[in-house]
Design a protein around this motif. Structure first.
Motif, PDB file in Angstrom:
ATOM      1  N   TYR A  53       7.130  84.050  59.165  1.00 39.07           N
ATOM      2  CA  TYR A  53       7.144  82.644  59.555  1.00 39.07           C
ATOM      3  C   TYR A  53       5.731  82.194  59.901  1.00 39.07           C
ATOM      4  N   THR A  54       5.521  80.902  59.817  1.00 33.80           N
ATOM      5  CA  THR A  54       4.268  80.258  60.194  1.00 33.80           C
ATOM      6  C   THR A  54       4.600  79.068  61.068  1.00 33.80           C
ATOM      7  N   LYS A  55       3.809  78.840  62.100  1.00 38.24           N
ATOM      8  CA  LYS A  55       4.111  77.705  62.982  1.00 38.24           C
ATOM      9  C   LYS A  55       2.833  76.994  63.408  1.00 38.24           C
ATOM     10  N   PHE A  56       2.985  75.694  63.660  1.00 43.09           N
ATOM     11  CA  PHE A  56       1.929  74.847  64.170  1.00 43.09           C
ATOM     12  C   PHE A  56       2.443  74.177  65.437  1.00 43.09           C
ATOM     13  N   GLU A  57       1.588  74.117  66.451  1.00 48.15           N
ATOM     14  CA  GLU A  57       1.992  73.524  67.726  1.00 48.15           C
ATOM     15  C   GLU A  57       0.966  72.492  68.180  1.00 48.15           C
ATOM     16  N   PHE A  58       1.491  71.406  68.729  1.00 54.06           N
ATOM     17  CA  PHE A  58       0.651  70.366  69.329  1.00 54.06           C
ATOM     18  C   PHE A  58       1.281  69.992  70.666  1.00 54.06           C
ATOM     19  N   GLY A  88      -3.840  72.560  70.682  1.00 57.07           N
ATOM     20  CA  GLY A  88      -3.469  72.790  69.289  1.00 57.07           C
ATOM     21  C   GLY A  88      -3.475  74.278  68.991  1.00 57.07           C
ATOM     22  N   ARG A  89      -2.396  74.786  68.385  1.00 55.13           N
ATOM     23  CA  ARG A  89      -2.287  76.226  68.126  1.00 55.13           C
ATOM     24  C   ARG A  89      -1.665  76.494  66.762  1.00 55.13           C
ATOM     25  N   PHE A  90      -1.997  77.703  66.265  1.00 51.45           N
ATOM     26  CA  PHE A  90      -1.473  78.155  64.980  1.00 51.45           C
ATOM     27  C   PHE A  90      -1.023  79.597  65.138  1.00 51.45           C
ATOM     28  N   GLY A  91       0.146  79.924  64.543  1.00 54.28           N
ATOM     29  CA  GLY A  91       0.663  81.280  64.663  1.00 54.28           C
ATOM     30  C   GLY A  91       1.365  81.746  63.404  1.00 54.28           C
ATOM     31  N   ASN A 105      -1.135  84.566  67.581  1.00 51.28           N
ATOM     32  CA  ASN A 105      -1.469  83.153  67.682  1.00 51.28           C
ATOM     33  C   ASN A 105      -2.924  82.950  68.086  1.00 51.28           C
ATOM     34  N   ILE A 106      -3.499  81.866  67.609  1.00 54.84           N
ATOM     35  CA  ILE A 106      -4.814  81.416  68.052  1.00 54.84           C
ATOM     36  C   ILE A 106      -4.700  79.937  68.384  1.00 54.84           C
ATOM     37  N   GLY A 107      -5.647  79.431  69.164  1.00 53.54           N
ATOM     38  CA  GLY A 107      -5.561  78.026  69.515  1.00 53.54           C
ATOM     39  C   GLY A 107      -6.825  77.505  70.160  1.00 53.54           C
ATOM     40  N   VAL A 108      -6.821  76.204  70.423  1.00 50.40           N
ATOM     41  CA  VAL A 108      -7.874  75.530  71.169  1.00 50.40           C
ATOM     42  C   VAL A 108      -7.195  74.636  72.196  1.00 50.40           C
ATOM     43  N   ASP A 109      -7.483  74.890  73.478  1.00 49.12           N
ATOM     44  CA  ASP A 109      -6.887  74.130  74.572  1.00 49.12           C
ATOM     45  C   ASP A 109      -7.985  73.354  75.298  1.00 49.12           C
ATOM     46  N   TRP A 110      -7.818  72.045  75.387  1.00 52.72           N
ATOM     47  CA  TRP A 110      -8.772  71.220  76.124  1.00 52.72           C
ATOM     48  C   TRP A 110      -8.156  70.833  77.455  1.00 52.72           C
ATOM     49  N   LYS A 111      -8.825  71.227  78.539  1.00 54.30           N
ATOM     50  CA  LYS A 111      -8.398  70.874  79.894  1.00 54.30           C
ATOM     51  C   LYS A 111      -9.329  69.787  80.403  1.00 54.30           C
ATOM     52  N   ALA A 112      -8.820  68.555  80.475  1.00 53.09           N
ATOM     53  CA  ALA A 112      -9.660  67.405  80.796  1.00 53.09           C
ATOM     54  C   ALA A 112     -10.158  67.442  82.238  1.00 53.09           C
ATOM     55  N   LYS A 113      -9.283  67.762  83.176  1.00 54.67           N
ATOM     56  CA  LYS A 113      -9.666  67.730  84.587  1.00 54.67           C
ATOM     57  C   LYS A 113     -10.772  68.736  84.886  1.00 54.67           C
ATOM     58  N   GLU A 114     -10.692  69.927  84.283  1.00 56.80           N
ATOM     59  CA  GLU A 114     -11.698  70.963  84.516  1.00 56.80           C
ATOM     60  C   GLU A 114     -12.889  70.853  83.562  1.00 56.80           C
ATOM     61  N   CYS A 115     -12.833  69.920  82.603  1.00 56.69           N
ATOM     62  CA  CYS A 115     -13.887  69.755  81.591  1.00 56.69           C
ATOM     63  C   CYS A 115     -14.139  71.074  80.867  1.00 56.69           C
ATOM     64  N   VAL A 117     -12.989  73.669  77.422  1.00 57.41           N
ATOM     65  CA  VAL A 117     -12.316  73.924  76.147  1.00 57.41           C
ATOM     66  C   VAL A 117     -12.113  75.434  76.066  1.00 57.41           C
ATOM     67  N   VAL A 118     -10.855  75.852  75.955  1.00 59.15           N
ATOM     68  CA  VAL A 118     -10.501  77.271  76.017  1.00 59.15           C
ATOM     69  C   VAL A 118      -9.926  77.698  74.672  1.00 59.15           C
ATOM     70  N   ALA A 119     -10.311  78.893  74.227  1.00 55.16           N
ATOM     71  CA  ALA A 119      -9.792  79.457  72.980  1.00 55.16           C
ATOM     72  C   ALA A 119      -8.940  80.688  73.305  1.00 55.16           C
ATOM     73  N   PRO A 120      -7.609  80.542  73.306  1.00 55.13           N
ATOM     74  CA  PRO A 120      -6.756  81.709  73.553  1.00 55.13           C
ATOM     75  C   PRO A 120      -6.403  82.449  72.264  1.00 55.13           C
ATOM     76  N   LEU A 121      -6.298  83.763  72.376  1.00 56.10           N
ATOM     77  CA  LEU A 121      -5.833  84.627  71.293  1.00 56.10           C
ATOM     78  C   LEU A 121      -4.757  85.523  71.895  1.00 56.10           C
ATOM     79  N   PHE A 122      -3.507  85.403  71.404  1.00 52.53           N
ATOM     80  CA  PHE A 122      -2.415  86.067  72.104  1.00 52.53           C
ATOM     81  C   PHE A 122      -1.258  86.409  71.166  1.00 52.53           C
TER      82      PHE A 122
END
Length: 203
Positions: A53-58, A88-91, A105-115, A117-122
């Motif tokens: 399977y392939t998935k996209f998340e927003f 935004g993530r892709f798995g 999965n890989i992704g890019v998470d933007w946290k506005a309050k903390e300014c 941009v986090v890249a998780p790999l999980f």
């Protein structure tokens, strides 16, 4: 000698000119065609059946508004919750069976309050359960590593758990997620988020 060579030909002519013999030949021909068609159909279904399977998340992280209930400068009530970035993530993964899926999965998470941009790999384990003919509910815990982009000194573990509903045959779904990054920018408290998202799964 001539009589012996003509005897099998005469017998075969007598046998195969009978109506029963003709009917038998027709039935054998039809059954062989049907058998070959069935084999082709079985191979086609086997080729179409996929176990990946392939998935996209927003998703949009949400934070509590500290000014909730107050009146803003436009005379309107402050909302209880505010958007706090974009995720935004892709798995991709493997369906162990119809209930358990395992993926990376890989992704890019933007946290506005903390300014940040986090890249998780999980990695994730998705546990599915059908609630109706058209929909299924799932729980998806995940664990891995996260790194703040542009901040080499900020990295740590990443863990999350999602609860969602999606189309039983793959397609659009909606989910709630709680996640935590194993670091912080300005304090000892670990950064985390609660978010609402949409997922699209192809299987």
């Amino acid at each position: 000698m001539r009589l012996l060579t003509q005897l099998p030909r005469k017998l075969s002519n007598k046998v195969f000119t009978k109506p029963k013999a003709k009917l038998l030949l027709i039935l054998l021909l039809i059954s062989s065609i049907g058998f070959s068609q069935e084999n082709r159909d079985t191979l086609t279904v086997a080729k179409k059946k996929r176990y990946t399977y392939t998935k996209f998340e927003f998703a949009v992280p949400i934070r509590v508004n500290q000014y909730a209930g107050e009146i803003d400068e436009y005379g309107e009530d402050e909302p209880w919750f505010l958007p706090d970035g974009v995720i935004g993530r892709f798995g991709m993964g493997i369906q162990i069976n119809k209930f358990i899926w395992v993926g990376g999965n890989i992704g890019v998470d933007w946290k506005a309050k903390e300014c940040l941009v986090v890249a998780p790999l999980f990695g994730t384990i998705k546990i599915n359960s059908k609630v109706s003919k058209d929909f299924r509910m799932y729980v998806e815990p995940g664990f891995g590593r996260a790194m703040a982009i542009g901040r080499n000194d900020l990295s740590g573990y990443f863990k999350k758990i999602s609860l969602g509903f999606e189309d039983a045959n793959g397609g659009l779904g909606i989910y709630l997620e709680v996640c935590q990054y194993g670091f912080s920018k300005n304090s000892e408290k670990r950064i985390g988020s609660f978010c609402i998202g949409l997922a699209y799964t192809m299987n």
